[in-house]
Design an enzyme around this catalytic site. Structure first.
Site, mmCIF file in Angstrom:
data_model
loop_
_atom_site.group_PDB
_atom_site.id
_atom_site.type_symbol
_atom_site.label_atom_id
_atom_site.label_comp_id
_atom_site.label_asym_id
_atom_site.label_seq_id
_atom_site.Cartn_x
_atom_site.Cartn_y
_atom_site.Cartn_z
ATOM 1 N N SER A 1 4.667 -10.383 0.726
ATOM 2 C CA SER A 1 5.489 -10.058 -0.444
ATOM 3 C C SER A 1 5.037 -10.833 -1.668
ATOM 4 O O SER A 1 4.585 -11.961 -1.570
ATOM 5 C CB SER A 1 6.962 -10.384 -0.185
ATOM 6 O OG SER A 1 7.705 -10.104 -1.366
ATOM 7 N N LYS B 1 9.909 -9.101 7.066
ATOM 8 C CA LYS B 1 9.555 -8.557 5.742
ATOM 9 C C LYS B 1 10.511 -7.418 5.366
ATOM 10 O O LYS B 1 10.930 -7.278 4.215
ATOM 11 C CB LYS B 1 8.099 -8.056 5.730
ATOM 12 C CG LYS B 1 7.714 -7.327 4.425
ATOM 13 C CD LYS B 1 7.650 -8.257 3.244
ATOM 14 C CE LYS B 1 7.778 -7.668 1.858
ATOM 15 N NZ LYS B 1 6.996 -6.541 1.463
ATOM 16 N N HIS C 1 13.606 -8.985 4.228
ATOM 17 C CA HIS C 1 13.330 -9.500 2.867
ATOM 18 C C HIS C 1 13.537 -8.382 1.848
ATOM 19 O O HIS C 1 14.191 -8.563 0.815
ATOM 20 C CB HIS C 1 11.890 -10.031 2.803
ATOM 21 C CG HIS C 1 11.373 -10.251 1.413
ATOM 22 N ND1 HIS C 1 11.009 -9.209 0.589
ATOM 23 C CD2 HIS C 1 11.201 -11.377 0.680
ATOM 24 C CE1 HIS C 1 10.613 -9.685 -0.586
ATOM 25 N NE2 HIS C 1 10.724 -11.004 -0.551
ATOM 26 N N ASN C 2 12.980 -7.220 2.143
ATOM 27 C CA ASN C 2 13.093 -6.117 1.194
ATOM 28 C C ASN C 2 14.533 -5.622 1.079
ATOM 29 O O ASN C 2 14.980 -5.237 -0.006
ATOM 30 C CB ASN C 2 12.161 -4.971 1.593
ATOM 31 C CG ASN C 2 10.724 -5.241 1.170
ATOM 32 O OD1 ASN C 2 10.329 -6.392 1.023
ATOM 33 N ND2 ASN C 2 9.955 -4.203 0.980
ATOM 34 N N GLU D 1 16.135 -7.896 -1.116
ATOM 35 C CA GLU D 1 15.600 -7.602 -2.462
ATOM 36 C C GLU D 1 16.412 -6.467 -3.123
ATOM 37 O O GLU D 1 16.799 -6.557 -4.289
ATOM 38 C CB GLU D 1 14.122 -7.220 -2.298
ATOM 39 C CG GLU D 1 13.385 -6.761 -3.530
ATOM 40 C CD GLU D 1 11.931 -6.370 -3.166
ATOM 41 O OE1 GLU D 1 11.193 -7.206 -2.607
ATOM 42 O OE2 GLU D 1 11.541 -5.212 -3.445
HETATM 43 N N1 LIG Z 1 2.842 -2.482 -4.304
HETATM 44 C C1 LIG Z 1 3.567 -3.545 -3.950
HETATM 45 O O1 LIG Z 1 4.160 -4.257 -4.776
HETATM 46 C C2 LIG Z 1 3.627 -3.944 -2.513
HETATM 47 C C3 LIG Z 1 3.063 -3.138 -1.524
HETATM 48 N N2 LIG Z 1 3.087 -3.521 -0.223
HETATM 49 C C4 LIG Z 1 2.473 -2.694 0.819
HETATM 50 O O2 LIG Z 1 1.065 -2.917 0.799
HETATM 51 C C5 LIG Z 1 0.356 -1.716 1.163
HETATM 52 C C6 LIG Z 1 -0.602 -1.339 0.042
HETATM 53 O O3 LIG Z 1 0.175 -1.108 -1.121
HETATM 54 P P1 LIG Z 1 -0.476 -0.611 -2.500
HETATM 55 O O4 LIG Z 1 -1.613 -1.493 -2.838
HETATM 56 O O5 LIG Z 1 0.652 -0.470 -3.445
HETATM 57 O O6 LIG Z 1 -1.146 0.786 -2.109
HETATM 58 P P2 LIG Z 1 -0.484 2.187 -1.717
HETATM 59 O O7 LIG Z 1 0.650 2.002 -0.826
HETATM 60 O O8 LIG Z 1 -0.287 2.975 -2.961
HETATM 61 O O9 LIG Z 1 -1.676 2.861 -0.862
HETATM 62 C C7 LIG Z 1 -2.890 3.237 -1.458
HETATM 63 C C8 LIG Z 1 -4.058 2.824 -0.573
HETATM 64 O O10 LIG Z 1 -3.951 3.412 0.733
HETATM 65 C C9 LIG Z 1 -5.192 4.095 1.018
HETATM 66 N N3 LIG Z 1 -4.954 5.182 1.951
HETATM 67 C C10 LIG Z 1 -3.930 6.063 1.950
HETATM 68 N N4 LIG Z 1 -4.060 6.935 2.974
HETATM 69 C C11 LIG Z 1 -5.199 6.592 3.627
HETATM 70 C C12 LIG Z 1 -5.890 7.115 4.765
HETATM 71 N N5 LIG Z 1 -5.416 8.174 5.441
HETATM 72 N N6 LIG Z 1 -7.035 6.502 5.155
HETATM 73 C C13 LIG Z 1 -7.515 5.452 4.476
HETATM 74 N N7 LIG Z 1 -6.914 4.921 3.400
HETATM 75 C C14 LIG Z 1 -5.774 5.485 2.976
HETATM 76 C C15 LIG Z 1 -5.659 4.549 -0.324
HETATM 77 O O11 LIG Z 1 -7.016 4.881 -0.282
HETATM 78 P P3 LIG Z 1 -7.608 5.894 -1.387
HETATM 79 O O12 LIG Z 1 -7.940 5.055 -2.580
HETATM 80 O O13 LIG Z 1 -8.792 6.467 -0.720
HETATM 81 O O14 LIG Z 1 -6.552 6.924 -1.686
HETATM 82 C C16 LIG Z 1 -5.392 3.292 -1.146
HETATM 83 O O15 LIG Z 1 -6.336 2.287 -0.922
HETATM 84 C C17 LIG Z 1 1.444 -0.673 1.427
HETATM 85 O O16 LIG Z 1 1.739 -0.654 2.799
HETATM 86 C C18 LIG Z 1 2.648 -1.178 0.634
HETATM 87 O O17 LIG Z 1 3.865 -0.726 1.147
HETATM 88 C C19 LIG Z 1 3.613 -4.738 0.141
HETATM 89 C C20 LIG Z 1 4.159 -5.567 -0.792
HETATM 90 C C21 LIG Z 1 4.249 -5.216 -2.177
HETATM 91 O O1 LIG Z 2 7.518 -4.850 -0.616
HETATM 92 C C1 LIG Z 2 7.656 -4.964 -1.808
HETATM 93 C C2 LIG Z 2 8.009 -6.251 -2.419
HETATM 94 O O2 LIG Z 2 8.447 -7.168 -1.511
HETATM 95 C C3 LIG Z 2 7.468 -3.750 -2.668
HETATM 96 O O3 LIG Z 2 7.608 -4.045 -4.005
HETATM 97 C C4 LIG Z 2 8.325 -2.628 -2.212
HETATM 98 O O4 LIG Z 2 7.545 -1.454 -2.174
HETATM 99 C C5 LIG Z 2 9.509 -2.357 -3.093
HETATM 100 O O5 LIG Z 2 10.315 -1.412 -2.475
HETATM 101 P P1 LIG Z 2 10.841 -0.101 -3.179
HETATM 102 O O6 LIG Z 2 9.628 0.623 -3.727
HETATM 103 O O7 LIG Z 2 11.519 0.641 -2.094
HETATM 104 O O8 LIG Z 2 11.765 -0.543 -4.284
#
Ligand SMILES: NC(=O)C1=CN([C@@H]2O[C@H](COP(=O)(O)OP(=O)(O)OC[C@H]3O[C@@H](n4cnc5c(N)ncnc54)[C@H](OP(=O)(O)O)[C@@H]3O)[C@@H](O)[C@H]2O)C=CC1
Ligand SMILES: O=C(CO)[C@H](O)[C@H](O)COP(=O)(O)O
Length: 478
Positions: free
Chosen positions: A132, A186, A189-190, A193
Site C-alpha cells: 500500500s 491488505k 487495510h483497504n 481506508e
Molecule cells: N494503483 C494503486 O494505487 C494501487 C494498486 N495496487 C495494485 O497493484 C496492481 C497494479 O496496479 P496498477 O499499477 O494500478 O496497474 P493496473 O491494475 O491498472 O494493471 C495494469 C497492468 O496489468 C497488466 N496486465 C493486465 N492484464 C494482463 C494480462 N492478462 N497479462 C499480463 N499483464 C496484464 C498491464 O499490462 P499492459 O500494459 O500490457 O496492459 C499493466 O501492466 C493491481 O493489482 C492493483 O490493484 C495496490 C496498491 C495501490
Molecule cells: O490499494 C490501494 C491503496 O491502498 C488502492 O489505492 C486501491 O485500489 C483503492 O481502492 P478503490 O479503487 O476501490 O478506491
C-alpha cells in the site's frame, strides 16, 4: 545474451505501481532489476525515462526469466484476477524449484491461498504480498504486508525491508502469516481506508453544509486537525484537495468533480469476508454502501424530483468544527476497532498467527491509512494483545468518552439538517450497542422463537428454551 542471470529481482507489470516499485528496487544498493510488461511500449518508456535505474529489459517473458539470477525472484504487479493468473502461469512454466513468484497486487486472499496450493507441487514458492502507498508509496517506500512461507520470507524479507517506508528507524514490513495472510490484511487495510475516507467526507460535508464554510476554509480546518490527534495522510491530502482550484473554471476543484465515487472491489471483499466471519464492520460497510448510493444517479434524481422541501439547516455554535473533529476521531476509532476485529477473526479461521501490534506498526508509514494514532493502536495491542476490542484499551476508552457528547450533537444536528452521515451515525450506534445494558436482541430472539421455534436462552438459568406460542404458552426445555 550478456544480461543472462544478472538480476537479483524482477518486476512484471509496469503500470503505475510496478514501474515505481521497480524504480524503488533499483535505487537500493546491490539490486539489479529485470523488468517486463505484456505491452513492450511500457517497458521501453520506463527504461528510456530512467536510465539511472540500469533496468534489464525483457522483450519477452523468456528473455525476462533468462535475465534473473537463480534462485529467481519476480514480483508481479498486474491487474488482479485473470491478468495475475496469466502471468503466474507464464512464470511457473519457466521457473524451477526454489524460485519465488511474488504477487504484489491487490489479490483476493482466497485466490492467493488457492494459487499457493496450485503452485506448491512444482517446488516454486508463491507469495502473496499486500503493498500500500499508491504511486508515491511504491516509489519512495510503501507499507508491505507479506504472506507466504517462512522459508520464502528469509529471502524476500531483506529485499522488502530495503524498499519499505521507514518509521522511527524501522521498516514498515512484517511477515504477516502464511499463505494468504498478507493479502487478507491488505484487504482489511483497504476496508479501513474506505471507512476513513467516508468519515472525512462526512466531516467536510457538515462543515460546508451546516457550518456554511467554503472549501478553502474547510481546508484550513483540516490542515489544523492535521497537527493534532487526527494527523494522517488522508486528512493531509483532504486539505490539499479542498484548496485546489479547477484551472478550467476557476471554481473549487471539489465542486466540478461528479459526486459519484468509484471502487475497485477491495472494500466489498472486506465486507463480504466480515459477513462470513460474523464480524460487525458497519463503518466499513456504510462506506462501501455510500459509494454505491453515490453512483445511483437515476434513483437520486427520482427522489430529488419528489422532495420539494429539505430540512432547514440547524444553527450551530462557533464550536461546531471542534464537535465535528471529536465525532470524526471517535468514529475513526470505531472503524479501526472493527477492522482489527476482522483481523482477529480471520487469523482464527485461517490459522494465522497475526500480531496486531505489528500490523498497526507497519501501517504507521507508507500506506494510505498512515496516521499518528496508529502509534496508540500499536501501544494498545503491545500492552495487551488479548483485548476484546480496541475500545476497551484505556487510551481509546478515554478518547471516545471525551468526544461522546460532541459526537451525539453532530449526529443529531446532521439528522435534523438532512445531511447524510452514515459513517458517523453507524459508528455511534455501534458504540451504543456495545455500551447498552440490554439490547432489543432479546425481542428478536422472542420473534424467532415465535415463528420458527428457534429457541432462546434465559438470563436466569442455563439451557435452551421454547415457548409453546400456539398452545398454552408454557415453556419447554429445548
Ligand atoms: N494503483 C494503486 O494505487 C494501487 C494498486 N495496487 C495494485 O497493484 C496492481 C497494479 O496496479 P496498477 O499499477 O494500478 O496497474 P493496473 O491494475 O491498472 O494493471 C495494469 C497492468 O496489468 C497488466 N496486465 C493486465 N492484464 C494482463 C494480462 N492478462 N497479462 C499480463 N499483464 C496484464 C498491464 O499490462 P499492459 O500494459 O500490457 O496492459 C499493466 O501492466 C493491481 O493489482 C492493483 O490493484 C495496490 C496498491 C495501490
Ligand atoms: O490499494 C490501494 C491503496 O491502498 C488502492 O489505492 C486501491 O485500489 C483503492 O481502492 P478503490 O479503487 O476501490 O478506491
Amino acid at each position: 545474451m550478456k544480461t543472462n542471470g544478472a538480476a537479483n529481482i524482477g518486476v512484471v507489470g509496469l503500470a503505475v505501481m510496478g514501474s515505481n516499485l521497480a524504480r524503488n528496487l533499483a535505487s537500493r544498493e546491490g539490486n539489479s532489476v529485470a523488468v517486463y510488461n505484456r505491452t513492450y511500449a511500457r517497458t521501453e518508456s520506463l527504461v528510456t525515462e530512467h536510465p539511472e535505474a540500469g533496468f534489464i529489459a525483457g522483450k519477452s517473458i523468456d528473455e525476462f526469466v533468462a535475465s534473473l539470477a537463480k534462485p529467481r525472484t519476480a514480483i508481479i504487479m498486474v491487474q488482479a484476477g485473470a491478468g495475475t493468473d496469466a502471468v503466474i502461469d507464464q512464470l511457473a512454466e519457466r521457473f524451477e524449484p526454489g524460485d519465488i513468484i511474488v504477487d504484489g497486487g491487490n489479490a483476493n486472499f482466497q485466490d492467493t491461498i488457492a494459487r499457493e496450493q496450485r503452485i506448491a507441487p512444482t517446488g516454486i514458492h508463491f507469495v502473496g504480498v499486500g503493498i500500500s502507498g499508491g504511486e508515491e508509496g511504491a516509489l519512495k517506500g510503501p507499507s508491505i504486508m507479506p504472506g507466504g512461507s517462512e522459508e520464502s520470507y528469509r529471502t524476500l524479507g531483506p529485499i522488502l525491508a530495503s524498499i519499505a517506508a521507514v518509521v522511527a528507524g524501522e521498516p514498515c514490513v512484517t511477515h504477516v502469516g502464511t499463505n494468504g495472510a498478507g493479502h487478507f490484511v491488505k484487504m482489511i487495510h483497504n476496508g479501513i481506508e474506505y471507512a476513513d475516507m467516508q468519515l472525512i467526507g462526512e466531516a467536510y460535508d457538515l462543515l460546508r453544509t451546516v457550518g456554511g464554510l467554503p472549501p478553502h476554509a474547510v481546508a484550513d480546518i483540516f490542515a489544523r486537525w492535521n497537527e493534532g490527534p487526527l494527523e494522517s495522510y488522508l486528512v493531509e491530502i483532504t486539505a490539499d484537495i479542498l484548496r485546489h482550484v479547477d484551472q478550467a473554471t476557476g471554481l473549487p476543484f471539489v465542486d466540478v468533480v461528479l459526486d459519484q465515487a468509484g471502487s475497485k472491489g477491495t472494500g466489498v471483499w472486506t465486507v463480504q469476508n466480515a459477513l462470513d466471519l460474523g464480524v460487525p464492520v458497519g463503518g466499513i460497510a456504510e462506506a462501501v454502501f455510500a459509494r454505491a448510493v453515490s453512483g445511483k444517479a437515476e434513483q437520486r434524481a427520482a427522489v430529488r424530483r419528489l422532495v420539494t422541501s429539505r430540512p432547514e439547516v440547524q444553527k450551530v455554535s462557533p464550536e461546531f468544527a471542534e464537535d465535528v473533529s471529536a465525532a470524526l476521531y471517535a468514529s475513526k476509532i470505531v472503524a479501526y476497532a472493527q477492522g482489527f476485529d476482522a483481523i482477529t477473526a480471520g487469523a482464527e479461521k485461517y490459522g494465522w498467527n497475526i500480531h496486531k501490534d505489528q500490523i498497526a506498526k507497519i501501517w504507521r508509514g507508507g500506506c494510505i491509512i498512515r496516521a499518528r494514532f496508529l502509534d496508540r493502536i500499536t501501544q494498545a495491542y503491545t500492552e495487551n494483545p488479548d483485548i476484546t476490542t480496541l475500545l476497551e484499551a484505556p487510551y481509546f476508552a478515554q478518547a471516545v468518552a471525551d468526544g461522546e457528547a460532541a459526537w451525539r450533537r453532530v449526529v443529531a444536528t446532521a439528522a435534523l439538517s438532512g445531511v447524510p452521515v452514515p459513517g458517523f451515525s453507524s459508528a455511534l450506534s455501534y458504540y451504543d450497542s456495545l455500551a447498552a445494558e440490554r439490547l432489543p436482541a432479546a425481542l428478536v430472539q422472542g420473534q424467532r422463537d415465535f415463528f420458527g421455534a428457534h429457541t432462546y436462552r434465559r438470563t436466569d438459568r442455563d439451557g435452551a428454551f421454547h415457548t409453546l406460542w400456539g398452545g398454552d404458552r408454557s415453556e419447554v426445555t429445548a
